[in-house]
Design an enzyme around this catalytic site. Structure first.
Site: not given
Ligand code: 5GP
Ligand code: ZN
Length: 116
Positions: A32-33, A89, A95-97, A102-104
């Site tokens: 994750d970035i 998420n 809280g899905q962004s 995807h699975l964290h």
């Molecule tokens: P969500 O909030 O949808 O559950 O998780 C999305 C995740 O993607 C976040 O933890 C965010 O830091 C990560 N993310 C967003 N943009 C990028 C990217 O360009 N590269 C990587 N490796 N992770 C990203």
């Protein structure tokens, strides 16, 4: 959303770089970035599935593979002994962004409950 505009589709196709730790025909996993713990990986199907809410019975084996790959990566990344958390998420309240399933995999520190 067109898949060509999707961030994780672009990472899966190699168009956008990522720190990839695992890749198969169907899945890709990368760091994750914006890590929320010493270990923070994302396990992502290469196929565009918007969220868990749009996953269906034909995705059953893919979903199982995501969970098992997370468990394998927790072992290879040396957090399995102490434990870790896996999270999907889903949607606005979840809280899905990024609108690509995807699975964290988060580990390397004590997690808290309930989550924020
Ligand atoms: P969500 O909030 O949808 O559950 O998780 C999305 C995740 O993607 C976040 O933890 C965010 O830091 C990560 N993310 C967003 N943009 C990028 C990217 O360009 N590269 C990587 N490796 N992770 C990203
Ligand atoms: Zn996508």
């Amino acid at each position: 959303m067109n898949v060509t505009d999707c961030l994780f589709c672009s990472i899966a196709s190699g168009k956008i770089p990522a720190d990839v730790v695992h890749e198969s025909e169907t899945l890709i996993a990368f760091r994750d970035i914006n890590p929320q713990a010493p270990l923070h990986l994302l396990i992502v199907p290469k196929q565009h599935i918007t969220s868990l809410d749009t996953a269906k019975a034909p995705h059953q084996s893919l979903l199982g593979d995501m969970v098992l790959v997370a468990a394998d990566l927790a072992r290879t990344e040396s957090v399995a002994g102490h434990g870790y958390r896996t999270v999907i998420n889903t949607g606005v309240d979840g809280g899905q962004s990024v609108d690509h399933l995807h699975l964290h995999l988060i580990g390397g520190r004590q997690m808290e409950w309930p989550p924020g």
